[in-house]
Design an enzyme around this catalytic site. Structure first.
Site, PDB file in Angstrom:
ATOM      1  N   ARG A  69      17.281  15.539  -5.297  1.00  0.00           N
ATOM      2  CA  ARG A  69      16.551  14.493  -6.001  1.00  0.00           C
ATOM      3  C   ARG A  69      15.261  14.253  -5.241  1.00  0.00           C
ATOM      4  O   ARG A  69      15.186  14.448  -4.036  1.00  0.00           O
ATOM      5  CB  ARG A  69      17.378  13.218  -6.089  1.00  0.00           C
ATOM      6  CG  ARG A  69      18.707  13.391  -6.825  1.00  0.00           C
ATOM      7  CD  ARG A  69      19.525  12.107  -6.788  1.00  0.00           C
ATOM      8  NE  ARG A  69      20.799  12.257  -7.476  1.00  0.00           N
ATOM      9  CZ  ARG A  69      21.926  12.638  -6.887  1.00  0.00           C
ATOM     10  NH1 ARG A  69      21.933  12.894  -5.575  1.00  0.00           N
ATOM     11  NH2 ARG A  69      23.056  12.764  -7.571  1.00  0.00           N
ATOM     12  N   LYS A 119      22.828   9.491  -3.594  1.00  0.00           N
ATOM     13  CA  LYS A 119      23.237   8.206  -4.153  1.00  0.00           C
ATOM     14  C   LYS A 119      24.488   7.694  -3.437  1.00  0.00           C
ATOM     15  O   LYS A 119      25.368   8.474  -3.077  1.00  0.00           O
ATOM     16  CB  LYS A 119      23.528   8.355  -5.647  1.00  0.00           C
ATOM     17  CG  LYS A 119      22.290   8.604  -6.494  1.00  0.00           C
ATOM     18  CD  LYS A 119      22.666   8.663  -7.963  1.00  0.00           C
ATOM     19  CE  LYS A 119      21.446   8.846  -8.845  1.00  0.00           C
ATOM     20  NZ  LYS A 119      21.799   8.917 -10.282  1.00  0.00           N
ATOM     21  N   HIS A 122      12.520  15.917 -11.331  1.00  0.00           N
ATOM     22  CA  HIS A 122      13.940  16.093 -11.627  1.00  0.00           C
ATOM     23  C   HIS A 122      14.216  17.374 -12.401  1.00  0.00           C
ATOM     24  O   HIS A 122      15.329  17.897 -12.366  1.00  0.00           O
ATOM     25  CB  HIS A 122      14.468  14.882 -12.411  1.00  0.00           C
ATOM     26  CG  HIS A 122      15.923  14.614 -12.171  1.00  0.00           C
ATOM     27  ND1 HIS A 122      16.402  14.080 -10.985  1.00  0.00           N
ATOM     28  CD2 HIS A 122      17.013  14.820 -12.944  1.00  0.00           C
ATOM     29  CE1 HIS A 122      17.720  13.962 -11.055  1.00  0.00           C
ATOM     30  NE2 HIS A 122      18.113  14.412 -12.227  1.00  0.00           N
ATOM     31  N   ARG A 171      15.429  19.989 -10.184  1.00  0.00           N
ATOM     32  CA  ARG A 171      16.863  19.869  -9.899  1.00  0.00           C
ATOM     33  C   ARG A 171      17.676  20.537 -11.004  1.00  0.00           C
ATOM     34  O   ARG A 171      18.633  21.277 -10.734  1.00  0.00           O
ATOM     35  CB  ARG A 171      17.228  18.385  -9.772  1.00  0.00           C
ATOM     36  CG  ARG A 171      18.703  18.086  -9.506  1.00  0.00           C
ATOM     37  CD  ARG A 171      18.851  16.599  -9.209  1.00  0.00           C
ATOM     38  NE  ARG A 171      20.237  16.164  -9.205  1.00  0.00           N
ATOM     39  CZ  ARG A 171      21.061  16.267  -8.164  1.00  0.00           C
ATOM     40  NH1 ARG A 171      20.638  16.831  -7.052  1.00  0.00           N
ATOM     41  NH2 ARG A 171      22.290  15.828  -8.235  1.00  0.00           N
ATOM     42  N   HIS A 215      27.005  16.003  -6.990  1.00  0.00           N
ATOM     43  CA  HIS A 215      27.541  15.311  -8.167  1.00  0.00           C
ATOM     44  C   HIS A 215      28.879  14.662  -7.838  1.00  0.00           C
ATOM     45  O   HIS A 215      29.687  15.234  -7.095  1.00  0.00           O
ATOM     46  CB  HIS A 215      27.732  16.296  -9.327  1.00  0.00           C
ATOM     47  CG  HIS A 215      26.455  16.767  -9.931  1.00  0.00           C
ATOM     48  ND1 HIS A 215      26.328  17.971 -10.589  1.00  0.00           N
ATOM     49  CD2 HIS A 215      25.228  16.189  -9.983  1.00  0.00           C
ATOM     50  CE1 HIS A 215      25.085  18.104 -11.012  1.00  0.00           C
ATOM     51  NE2 HIS A 215      24.399  17.052 -10.656  1.00  0.00           N
ATOM     52  N   TYR A 217      25.301  21.943 -17.163  1.00  0.00           N
ATOM     53  CA  TYR A 217      24.336  23.005 -16.900  1.00  0.00           C
ATOM     54  C   TYR A 217      24.827  24.354 -17.416  1.00  0.00           C
ATOM     55  O   TYR A 217      24.028  25.226 -17.741  1.00  0.00           O
ATOM     56  CB  TYR A 217      24.036  23.080 -15.405  1.00  0.00           C
ATOM     57  CG  TYR A 217      23.348  21.834 -14.902  1.00  0.00           C
ATOM     58  CD1 TYR A 217      22.045  21.540 -15.274  1.00  0.00           C
ATOM     59  CD2 TYR A 217      24.011  20.933 -14.083  1.00  0.00           C
ATOM     60  CE1 TYR A 217      21.416  20.384 -14.834  1.00  0.00           C
ATOM     61  CE2 TYR A 217      23.393  19.779 -13.635  1.00  0.00           C
ATOM     62  CZ  TYR A 217      22.111  19.505 -14.020  1.00  0.00           C
ATOM     63  OH  TYR A 217      21.491  18.362 -13.589  1.00  0.00           O
TER      64      TYR A 217
END
Length: 334
Positions: A162, A187, A259, A262, A285, A294
């Protein structure tokens, strides 16, 4: 029952005590919540013709919040995702209030009942390999700024980080000896280790030699030596994409943001047949469902699957239940 704390006191306690001391959220979460409340208080103050300092908790109703959310979408033209983030910041405060002010339980319940808005899930935008190469060729690496931008874009593509994860990178987070790797904090303050290509590590090392930084200082800085901002990266990226469009017209139809790099990393990992659990760890993730999207986005992977899937060679006999003269006879024969 009278309220024991004023709205200002509750808001101070929410930010300084609850978010920072009790929950230990990241500074980026605090800044996001702060921006939401700045916008919301200004909107409510203008709507009610009352100074912000004189607003009370009783005036922060579900009706006011819904009006603010509508304002952000219609007047400020934000996306539904941003609208839902604003709502989440406000709801977090009211979850705190309901434990502090029992007299406001009904008001809190009304606010917490405001639903998030469903949004259309668009196809993931990502770059093809030639588009990545075309954009990476744009920075003028003879300048410090161009060398920095080339190293940053290469790092984003290598790690799938990120943008803020990359901008928080310090020299002490990088291992330049084989196997090269970088430590990222994502995160929820979750740490992960991403492998680096020797070429990427060499770019970062060359940048450090040209513009030395202390082990705990940010690696990517602006011309004044202060940490580079995400908005600054977006501004420079738009310039590089526009320049690359001259040779790659396909880029003109894509909205390229940090992004998107990414997404590009994830799709290319899927195309390279990397195991999905490895990709999940690579990108940080929390759920495999996020990673699986994806696989659906990569058209080449689906084309390969279609080629492996044999087309019907001829008409096959119908299944036994369809050949039965009577459904009841078939059930009786079981």
């Amino acid at each position: 029952m009278r309220m024991t704390a004023s709205f200002v006191q509750l808001l101070h306690a929410f930010f300084e005590n609850w978010l920072v001391q009790q929950r230990n959220v990241s500074a980026h979460t605090v800044w996001s919540y702060r921006d939401t409340w700045r916008l919301f208080l200004r909107f409510t103050s203008e709507r009610q013709k009352r100074p912000i300092a004189r607003l009370s908790l009783a005036q922060i109703t579900a009706t006011e919040i819904c009006a603010f959310l509508q304002h952000t979408e219609v007047e400020r033209h934000v996306s539904i995702g941003t609208r839902n983030c604003r709502l989440a910041a406000i709801k977090s405060f009211f979850r705190f209030v309901q434990a502090q002010e029992p007299s406001a339980l009904a008001q809190c319940a009304e606010v917490l009942a405001i639903p998030s808005k469903r949004m259309q899930r668009r196809l993931i935008c990502y770059l093809e390999s030639d588009e990545v190469a075309g954009i990476l060729a744009q920075p003028d690496r003879s300048t410090v700024e161009g060398q920095r931008d080339h190293a940053l874009l290469s790092f984003l593509y290598n790690t799938g980080a990120r943008i803020q994860e990359a901008l928080d990178l310090c020299p002490q987070d990088i291992r330049f000896d084989a196997p090269c790797q970088a430590r990222l904090v994502g995160k929820g303050k979750k740490e992960r280790i991403c492998p680096l290509w020797p070429e990427t590590a060499a770019l970062l090392l060359a940048l450090l030699k040209r513009h030395p930084r202390a082990p705990d200082q940010r690696l990517f800085v602006n011309r004044y030596g202060t940490p580079l901002s995400a908005s600054g990266v977006r501004f420079k990226m738009r310039q590089y994409v526009q320049a690359a469009c001259q040779q790659l017209p396909s880029l003109s139809s894509k909205r390229i943001t940090p992004h998107v790099w990414r997404h590009t990393t994830a799709v290319h990992l899927v195309a390279s047949k990397v195991d999905v659990t490895v990709i999940r760890s690579w990108l940080g993730h929390s759920s495999l469902d996020t990673t699986n999207q994806y696989a659906r986005a990569n058209m080449q992977t689906m084309r390969d699957a279609l080629q492996r899937f044999d087309a019907p060679s001829g008409i096959r006999p119908p299944p036994r239940w369809k050949r039965s003269a009577s459904l009841l006879d078939w059930l009786d024969s079981l």
